[in-house]
Design a protein around this motif. Structure first.
Motif, PDB file in Angstrom:
ATOM      1  N   ALA A  53       0.776  -1.531  -0.052  1.00  0.00           N
ATOM      2  CA  ALA A  53       0.298   0.228  -0.087  1.00  0.00           C
ATOM      3  C   ALA A  53       0.992   1.117   0.262  1.00  0.00           C
ATOM      4  O   ALA A  53       0.171   2.130   0.024  1.00  0.00           O
ATOM      5  CB  ALA A  53      -1.020  -0.232   1.280  1.00  0.00           C
ATOM      6  N   GLY A  54       2.156   1.136   0.599  1.00  0.00           N
ATOM      7  CA  GLY A  54       2.837   2.517   0.852  1.00  0.00           C
ATOM      8  C   GLY A  54       3.664   2.153  -1.065  1.00  0.00           C
ATOM      9  O   GLY A  54       4.539   3.470  -0.565  1.00  0.00           O
ATOM     10  N   GLU A  55       3.810   1.167  -1.690  1.00  0.00           N
ATOM     11  CA  GLU A  55       4.706   1.635  -2.903  1.00  0.00           C
ATOM     12  C   GLU A  55       4.569   2.685  -3.697  1.00  0.00           C
ATOM     13  O   GLU A  55       3.779   3.288  -4.246  1.00  0.00           O
ATOM     14  CB  GLU A  55       4.513   0.311  -3.511  1.00  0.00           C
ATOM     15  CG  GLU A  55       4.649  -0.858  -2.767  1.00  0.00           C
ATOM     16  CD  GLU A  55       5.601  -2.057  -3.944  1.00  0.00           C
ATOM     17  OE1 GLU A  55       4.969  -1.814  -5.074  1.00  0.00           O
ATOM     18  OE2 GLU A  55       5.976  -3.327  -3.331  1.00  0.00           O
ATOM     19  N   GLN A  56       5.664   3.568  -3.833  1.00  0.00           N
ATOM     20  CA  GLN A  56       4.903   4.387  -5.136  1.00  0.00           C
ATOM     21  C   GLN A  56       5.781   4.364  -6.613  1.00  0.00           C
ATOM     22  O   GLN A  56       6.665   4.393  -6.034  1.00  0.00           O
ATOM     23  CB  GLN A  56       5.742   6.347  -4.632  1.00  0.00           C
ATOM     24  CG  GLN A  56       4.858   6.342  -2.978  1.00  0.00           C
ATOM     25  CD  GLN A  56       3.763   7.261  -3.433  1.00  0.00           C
ATOM     26  OE1 GLN A  56       3.284   7.770  -4.228  1.00  0.00           O
ATOM     27  NE2 GLN A  56       2.814   5.951  -2.255  1.00  0.00           N
ATOM     28  N   ALA A  57       5.001   4.923  -7.332  1.00  0.00           N
ATOM     29  CA  ALA A  57       5.165   3.882  -8.539  1.00  0.00           C
ATOM     30  C   ALA A  57       6.529   5.871  -8.665  1.00  0.00           C
ATOM     31  O   ALA A  57       5.888   6.970  -8.796  1.00  0.00           O
ATOM     32  CB  ALA A  57       4.454   4.580  -9.494  1.00  0.00           C
ATOM     33  N   PRO A  58       7.899   5.108  -9.659  1.00  0.00           N
ATOM     34  CA  PRO A  58       8.566   6.785  -9.981  1.00  0.00           C
ATOM     35  C   PRO A  58       7.716   7.282 -10.795  1.00  0.00           C
ATOM     36  O   PRO A  58       6.756   7.774 -11.795  1.00  0.00           O
ATOM     37  CB  PRO A  58       9.945   5.935 -10.375  1.00  0.00           C
ATOM     38  CG  PRO A  58       9.092   4.666 -11.335  1.00  0.00           C
ATOM     39  CD  PRO A  58       8.068   4.242 -10.083  1.00  0.00           C
ATOM     40  N   GLU A  59       8.266   9.033 -10.663  1.00  0.00           N
ATOM     41  CA  GLU A  59       7.342  10.520 -11.377  1.00  0.00           C
ATOM     42  C   GLU A  59       8.347  10.046 -12.730  1.00  0.00           C
ATOM     43  O   GLU A  59       9.794   9.558 -12.593  1.00  0.00           O
ATOM     44  CB  GLU A  59       7.913  11.389 -10.946  1.00  0.00           C
ATOM     45  CG  GLU A  59       7.166  12.021  -9.508  1.00  0.00           C
ATOM     46  CD  GLU A  59       7.602  12.783  -9.031  1.00  0.00           C
ATOM     47  OE1 GLU A  59       7.678  14.243 -10.039  1.00  0.00           O
ATOM     48  OE2 GLU A  59       7.101  13.081  -8.073  1.00  0.00           O
ATOM     49  N   THR A  60       7.615  10.107 -13.652  1.00  0.00           N
ATOM     50  CA  THR A  60       8.125  10.543 -14.981  1.00  0.00           C
ATOM     51  C   THR A  60       8.671  11.717 -15.004  1.00  0.00           C
ATOM     52  O   THR A  60       8.863  12.388 -15.154  1.00  0.00           O
ATOM     53  CB  THR A  60       7.315  10.007 -16.205  1.00  0.00           C
ATOM     54  OG1 THR A  60       6.311  10.977 -15.968  1.00  0.00           O
ATOM     55  CG2 THR A  60       7.294   8.455 -16.085  1.00  0.00           C
ATOM     56  N   ALA A  61       9.985  11.455 -15.393  1.00  0.00           N
ATOM     57  CA  ALA A  61      11.600  12.622 -15.987  1.00  0.00           C
ATOM     58  C   ALA A  61      10.678  13.744 -17.108  1.00  0.00           C
ATOM     59  O   ALA A  61       9.384  12.667 -17.999  1.00  0.00           O
ATOM     60  CB  ALA A  61      12.651  11.639 -16.791  1.00  0.00           C
ATOM     61  N   PRO A  62      10.282  14.678 -16.764  1.00  0.00           N
ATOM     62  CA  PRO A  62       9.776  15.830 -17.692  1.00  0.00           C
ATOM     63  C   PRO A  62      10.456  15.424 -18.460  1.00  0.00           C
ATOM     64  O   PRO A  62      11.553  15.640 -18.745  1.00  0.00           O
ATOM     65  CB  PRO A  62      10.037  16.701 -17.085  1.00  0.00           C
ATOM     66  CG  PRO A  62      10.860  16.936 -15.994  1.00  0.00           C
ATOM     67  CD  PRO A  62      11.213  15.724 -15.939  1.00  0.00           C
ATOM     68  N   PRO A  63       9.765  15.902 -20.489  1.00  0.00           N
ATOM     69  CA  PRO A  63      10.684  15.641 -21.182  1.00  0.00           C
ATOM     70  C   PRO A  63      11.956  17.423 -21.440  1.00  0.00           C
ATOM     71  O   PRO A  63      11.477  17.725 -20.538  1.00  0.00           O
ATOM     72  CB  PRO A  63       9.757  16.126 -22.682  1.00  0.00           C
ATOM     73  CG  PRO A  63       9.106  16.724 -21.802  1.00  0.00           C
ATOM     74  CD  PRO A  63       8.430  16.633 -20.610  1.00  0.00           C
ATOM     75  N   PRO A  64      12.857  16.784 -22.697  1.00  0.00           N
ATOM     76  CA  PRO A  64      14.171  17.854 -22.283  1.00  0.00           C
ATOM     77  C   PRO A  64      12.944  18.752 -23.274  1.00  0.00           C
ATOM     78  O   PRO A  64      12.500  19.077 -23.639  1.00  0.00           O
ATOM     79  CB  PRO A  64      15.002  16.876 -23.591  1.00  0.00           C
ATOM     80  CG  PRO A  64      14.191  15.877 -24.025  1.00  0.00           C
ATOM     81  CD  PRO A  64      13.850  15.687 -23.008  1.00  0.00           C
ATOM     82  N   LEU A  65      13.674  19.880 -22.999  1.00  0.00           N
ATOM     83  CA  LEU A  65      13.057  21.316 -23.068  1.00  0.00           C
ATOM     84  C   LEU A  65      14.101  21.222 -24.779  1.00  0.00           C
ATOM     85  O   LEU A  65      15.574  21.253 -24.564  1.00  0.00           O
ATOM     86  CB  LEU A  65      13.857  22.427 -22.255  1.00  0.00           C
ATOM     87  CG  LEU A  65      13.552  22.614 -20.590  1.00  0.00           C
ATOM     88  CD1 LEU A  65      14.064  23.728 -19.308  1.00  0.00           C
ATOM     89  CD2 LEU A  65      11.884  22.648 -20.819  1.00  0.00           C
ATOM     90  N   ALA A  66      13.316  22.336 -25.296  1.00  0.00           N
ATOM     91  CA  ALA A  66      13.805  22.319 -26.575  1.00  0.00           C
ATOM     92  C   ALA A  66      15.008  23.448 -26.840  1.00  0.00           C
ATOM     93  O   ALA A  66      14.778  24.417 -25.620  1.00  0.00           O
ATOM     94  CB  ALA A  66      12.439  22.659 -27.266  1.00  0.00           C
ATOM     95  N   SER A  67      15.768  23.628 -27.342  1.00  0.00           N
ATOM     96  CA  SER A  67      16.739  24.641 -27.233  1.00  0.00           C
ATOM     97  C   SER A  67      16.040  25.800 -27.621  1.00  0.00           C
ATOM     98  O   SER A  67      15.422  26.125 -28.551  1.00  0.00           O
ATOM     99  CB  SER A  67      17.506  24.003 -28.265  1.00  0.00           C
ATOM    100  OG  SER A  67      18.901  24.917 -28.793  1.00  0.00           O
ATOM    101  N   VAL A  68      16.235  27.044 -27.289  1.00  0.00           N
ATOM    102  CA  VAL A  68      15.862  28.089 -27.132  1.00  0.00           C
ATOM    103  C   VAL A  68      17.319  28.995 -27.354  1.00  0.00           C
ATOM    104  O   VAL A  68      17.909  28.929 -27.118  1.00  0.00           O
ATOM    105  CB  VAL A  68      15.335  28.696 -25.389  1.00  0.00           C
ATOM    106  CG1 VAL A  68      14.504  30.014 -25.771  1.00  0.00           C
ATOM    107  CG2 VAL A  68      14.732  27.441 -25.056  1.00  0.00           C
ATOM    108  N   ARG A  69      16.906  29.859 -28.416  1.00  0.00           N
ATOM    109  CA  ARG A  69      17.533  30.675 -29.341  1.00  0.00           C
ATOM    110  C   ARG A  69      17.084  31.982 -29.056  1.00  0.00           C
ATOM    111  O   ARG A  69      15.910  32.252 -28.969  1.00  0.00           O
ATOM    112  CB  ARG A  69      17.664  30.302 -30.606  1.00  0.00           C
ATOM    113  CG  ARG A  69      18.300  28.812 -30.984  1.00  0.00           C
ATOM    114  CD  ARG A  69      18.167  29.107 -32.370  1.00  0.00           C
ATOM    115  NE  ARG A  69      18.321  27.613 -32.986  1.00  0.00           N
ATOM    116  CZ  ARG A  69      19.115  26.888 -34.183  1.00  0.00           C
ATOM    117  NH1 ARG A  69      19.040  27.940 -34.975  1.00  0.00           N
ATOM    118  NH2 ARG A  69      19.236  26.220 -34.053  1.00  0.00           N
ATOM    119  N   SER A  70      17.907  32.892 -28.379  1.00  0.00           N
ATOM    120  CA  SER A  70      17.337  34.337 -27.994  1.00  0.00           C
ATOM    121  C   SER A  70      17.757  34.923 -29.288  1.00  0.00           C
ATOM    122  O   SER A  70      18.409  34.604 -30.885  1.00  0.00           O
ATOM    123  CB  SER A  70      18.740  34.987 -27.431  1.00  0.00           C
ATOM    124  OG  SER A  70      19.870  34.954 -28.225  1.00  0.00           O
TER     125      SER A  70
END
Length: 72
Positions: A53-70
């Motif tokens: 009952a105490g088991e927790q599923a791992p959180e999924t890693a967020p997708p990598p951020l897209a490259s941001v060009r200034s």
């Protein structure tokens, strides 16, 4: 012979939790246990259910951020 039953101290030690935590969970009836008269006892299947009952599923890693060009 039936299953080996543990008292609250033995069960808490096997689970690796403080006795008080397990006692509160019993009082709140939020964990499975067997009541024999005024005695609270735990079988191995109770302890297995508490752990499950105490088991927790791992959180999924967020997708990598897209490259941001200034913009210059």
């Amino acid at each position: 012979m039936g299953p080996k039953l543990l008292d609250i101290d033995q069960a808490a030690e096997q689970l690796g939790v403080p006795r008080g935590w397990l006692a509160k969970a019993v009082t709140a009836r939020s964990v499975p246990f067997t009541k024999l008269g005024k005695h609270v006892r735990f079988a191995q299947h109770h302890l297995d259910a508490i752990v499950a009952a105490g088991e927790q599923a791992p959180e999924t890693a967020p997708p990598p951020l897209a490259s941001v060009r200034s913009i210059a």
